[in-house]
Motif scaffolding. Structure first.
Motif, short mmCIF file in Angstrom:
data_model
loop_
_atom_site.label_atom_id
_atom_site.label_comp_id
_atom_site.label_asym_id
_atom_site.label_seq_id
_atom_site.Cartn_x
_atom_site.Cartn_y
_atom_site.Cartn_z
N VAL A 237 -3.14 2.32 10.10
CA VAL A 237 -3.15 1.40 11.33
C VAL A 237 -3.73 -0.03 10.60
CG1 VAL A 237 -4.02 0.37 13.67
CG2 VAL A 237 -3.10 2.92 13.42
N PRO A 238 -4.83 0.03 10.02
CA PRO A 238 -5.29 -1.13 9.68
C PRO A 238 -4.75 -1.90 8.59
CG PRO A 238 -7.18 0.41 9.60
CD PRO A 238 -5.99 1.17 9.85
N GLY B 103 2.87 -5.34 10.30
CA GLY B 103 3.42 -4.88 9.15
C GLY B 103 4.28 -3.65 9.45
N GLU B 104 5.10 -3.27 8.42
CA GLU B 104 6.09 -2.10 8.18
C GLU B 104 5.96 -1.12 7.55
OE1 GLU B 104 9.89 -3.13 7.69
OE2 GLU B 104 9.70 -3.84 5.68
N HIS C 133 0.89 -1.08 -0.10
CA HIS C 133 0.11 0.03 0.05
C HIS C 133 0.77 1.05 0.12
CE1 HIS C 133 -2.86 -3.02 1.50
NE2 HIS C 133 -3.95 -2.32 0.78
N LEU C 134 0.26 2.31 -0.55
CA LEU C 134 1.06 3.43 -0.87
C LEU C 134 0.18 4.70 0.03
CD1 LEU C 134 3.66 5.24 -1.53
CD2 LEU C 134 2.56 5.59 -4.07
N VAL C 135 0.72 5.43 0.97
CA VAL C 135 -0.22 6.00 1.55
C VAL C 135 0.16 7.79 1.31
CG1 VAL C 135 -1.05 6.99 3.84
CG2 VAL C 135 -0.89 4.47 3.37
N ARG D 250 3.18 -4.39 3.68
CA ARG D 250 4.01 -3.22 3.79
C ARG D 250 3.44 -1.92 3.23
NH1 ARG D 250 9.71 -2.39 0.00
NH2 ARG D 250 9.57 -0.09 0.01
N VAL D 251 3.57 -0.98 4.00
CA VAL D 251 3.12 0.33 3.66
C VAL D 251 4.11 1.25 3.39
CG1 VAL D 251 1.64 2.25 4.40
CG2 VAL D 251 1.30 -0.13 5.17
N ASP D 252 4.10 2.23 2.42
CA ASP D 252 5.04 3.29 2.17
C ASP D 252 4.12 4.42 2.22
OD1 ASP D 252 7.50 1.54 1.10
OD2 ASP D 252 6.05 0.97 0.07
#
Length: 684
Positions: free
Chosen positions: A545-546, A581-582, A387-389, A553-555
């Motif tokens: 958070v979810p 996750g990270e 995911h990209l935030v 992996r979140v960026d």
């Protein structure tokens, strides 16, 4: 065998005048060694304040040299006062033995200071063959300076005799005072024209550890009898501290180590307020320049850049490298042989970067050959659980604000990852928070509208004014740097006068174009009002958070003032153990985290990297007044890309429109950002 370092710093001396930036120097050099040059934390030892005694330093040197062998990198760094005493054994041409002032400095006690003879006998003289020793000395042993006039202006508010009051670099202090007051010109400020400011820097109304304009000198004057004996024995002042035994007689080519000194023999080293805190000018600019240049920079190139940065900062000292022109990287390194049989020096950090680069090349080759790795893992599948935030800055933002960001980035991603992140609301998410501040009104907008009885309005107006002043000052500094000028004392020419008029017009347009200036009050609400802050952070948590709970992996790409929202939001997750996750990469782009008044209100304000973040990358474009360097200020950034070219922004007389520079990161043609930084770290 290992790379090792001993770092020493003293701010608060037992009986001589105090300093302010030495402990920050120690912390800064330690970060440089461990984060950029591959030194292990356990192999970097520090001695601070009362622990900096002769007994402890000698013990530290023994530890430093123990088991050292060929190729090992050894570093000794000292930040504190320097001085000299009369040469008693005749080995100094100038009649002086230079010394380092330890915590318990006392002229009647030789064990309270380290002579140049001590360094030669106990450190450089015992250096194992092949080991690479670098000595960093941020102090001075002579030079001209002005005594701070009033004991009340010393670091200790009382109890300091006149003869022990700190020395002030008057010229540097006045240069920096006028630069801060926006009066600086390209010509040096002349001391004789600035008598009205003399008391402000030499006899300040506040203690010297709070006097930001005052540049202290890292030098303690010897007693009169010592000065007389040294004068009777010597000639031209020439420091031999940190050099070989032969170095005292100027045979420096035979040195078995490398010395980096804060100034020339007849100059002083500055202890000054730089980037929101006190530092040694030499240590600070050495570390900052080394970070920007990378571990592969050679010593001569690095020192040239350091001298330029120090001069630009308003200081008169010129750091020295000895032996002059000493080749190799800053702290040396293990030798490897190139194709021509020559030996090159490669630090562990550079080896790590080379491995990372090879991995990236391999990944791209695999992708071009059909998307299957050596073990049969599909590269297309690298988009799974990704995911990209995006986190926006101030002023109004609506859903879909990050679509232009994505359009600039997506062409540079592998097909699988591009598909996984392509859908807004799916692999790609946005944090929307501007409506929480644009719909609020907290009160006064300027000091003139504030009633004395309303402390909340006063705090709000003061903070807003401080932030606006920082932004305006940054733009004006860009104008000053671009201003045409002649030599000192030269009469203005018609061409320069016309250029100055053009710059004035450009300045007016630039100031009105400062990005987000009209919306600063929105973000002040976030910093002042705990309720607003909690609501904005709630929006961030709802998105992030979810995703972290799903073990993926979140960026995160945070822009402008959104970097503050994202940083505080990620730090708030430090204590949560349920997140599997990270955050692979946390990008701070044109970061308002660099603004002093904002930094002082961060929660928490220690600058640590959020625990859920693997890599923190900071980007700043030329001409962007909101962004700036973060590493060590006080942030634990892993990689910084500074002074990036502002794509599609016109330059007029060397100036870039601030609003254009601030948004240039997300232009489709900006491959330096979208391909070389964003895509590079997203595909790791």
């Amino acid at each position: 065998m290992a790379d090792k370092a001993l770092l020493c710093g003293v701010n608060n001396y037992r009986s001589i005048s105090d300093l302010r930036g030495c402990l920050n120097d120690v912390a800064n050099v330690k970060r440089l060694l461990t984060r950029e040059f591959g030194f292990a934390e356990t192999d970097v030892r520090t001695l601070e304040e009362r622990k900096v005694t002769k007994k402890e330093v000698l013990k530290g040197w023994r530890w430093l040299l123990k088991d050292a062998g060929p190729g090992d990198r050894l570093v000794f760094h000292f930040s504190g006062h320097g001085s000299y005493t009369a040469d008693e054994d005749g080995d100094e041409d100038d009649g002086r033995d230079e010394l380092l002032c330890l915590y318990d400095m006392d002229w009647s006690k030789p064990d309270s200071y380290l002579l140049d003879d001590d360094i030669r006998e106990e450190l450089t003289g015992k250096l194992p063959e092949g080991a690479e020793l670098t000595v960093l000395l941020d102090c001075c042993h002579s030079g001209t300076a002005t005594r701070m006039l009033a004991p009340g202006g010393s670091v200790r508010a009382a109890g300091v005799p006149d003869e022990d009051a700190p020395f002030v670099d008057l010229t540097a202090s006045l240069n920096r005072l006028h630069a801060a007051g926006r009066k600086k010109t390209r010509s040096s400020v002349r001391v004789e024209d600035l008598k009205d400011d003399f008391d402000r820097v030499v006899a300040p109304d506040v203690p010297a550890d709070e006097a930001e304009e005052t540049v202290l000198v890292r030098f303690v004057e010897p007693p009169a009898d010592v000065r007389e004996r040294a004068a009777a024995r010597g000639g031209v002042v020439r420091s031999s501290l940190g050099r070989s035994a032969a170095g005292a007689r100027d045979d420096r080519a035979g040195m078995n180590h490398v010395l980096l000194a804060g100034c020339r023999d007849t100059q002083t080293s500055a202890d000054a307020y730089i980037s929101d805190d006190f530092h040694g000018a030499f240590s600070y600019h050495l570390c900052e320049t080394a970070r920007r240049s990378g571990p592969a920079v050679t010593r001569p190139a690095l020192m040239t850049a350091v001298r330029r940065a120090i001069l630009d900062g308003g200081f008169s000292q010129s750091p020295q490298l000895e032996p002059e022109g000493a080749a190799g990287q800053l702290f040396g390194g293990r030798g490897v042989t190139d194709d021509n049989g020559a030996t090159a020096s490669v630090s562990p950090r550079r080896e790590e970067l080379q491995i990372e680069l090879l991995q990236e090349i391999l990944a791209q080759l695999v992708h071009l050959r059909g998307g299957t790795g050596p073990a049969g893992e599909a590269v297309e599948g690298r988009g799974a659980d990704r995911h990209l935030v995006a986190v926006h800055g101030i002023c109004r933002h609506d859903s879909g604000y990050s679509n232009p960001w994505w359009e600039a980035l997506s062409p540079h991603l592998p097909a699988g990852l591009r598909r996984a992140l392509s859908t807004l609301g799916g692999g790609r998410r946005e944090v929307l928070w501007s409506d929480l501040v644009t719909s609020r009104s907290i009160g006064a907008a300027t000091f003139a509208e504030v009633s004395e009885g309303n402390r909340g309005d006063l705090e709000y107006a003061r903070l807003k004014s401080e932030i606006e002043a920082v932004l305006e000052d940054r733009v004006e500094r860009q104008v000053m740097d671009a201003a045409p000028s002649g030599d000192a004392g030269e009469a203005p020419t018609a061409a320069r006068s016309a250029g100055a008029m053009a710059l004035d017009r450009q300045t007016e347009r630039a100031l009105f174009g400062i990005p987000g200036l009209d919306c600063v009050d929105d973000f002040v609400k976030y910093l002042i009002d705990d309720g607003v802050r909690a609501e904005v952070q709630g929006r961030f948590r709802e998105v992030v958070v979810p995703l972290l709970e799903s073990a993926g992996r979140v960026d995160v790409i945070a822009h402008s003032w959104g970097t503050v929202v994202a940083y505080e939001g990620l730090r708030a997750l430090d204590g949560e153990r349920t997140l599997e996750g990270e955050v692979g990469t946390f990008f701070t782009v044109g970061a308002a985290l660099s603004i002093g008044p904002v930094k002082r209100r961060l929660r928490p304000g220690d600058g640590a990297k959020p625990r859920c973040v693997r890599t923190w990358v900071n980007l700043d474009a030329k001409g962007d007044p909101v962004g700036g360097p973060l590493t060590g200020r006080p942030y634990a950034v892993d990689h910084e890309f500074l002074n990036l070219h502002p794509t599609d922004c016109r330059e007029i007389l060397g100036l870039v429109a601030p609003a254009c520079a601030h948004s240039s990161y997300f232009k489709r043609g900006n491959t330096a950002v979208n391909r070389d930084v964003f895509a590079r770290f997203l595909t790791r």
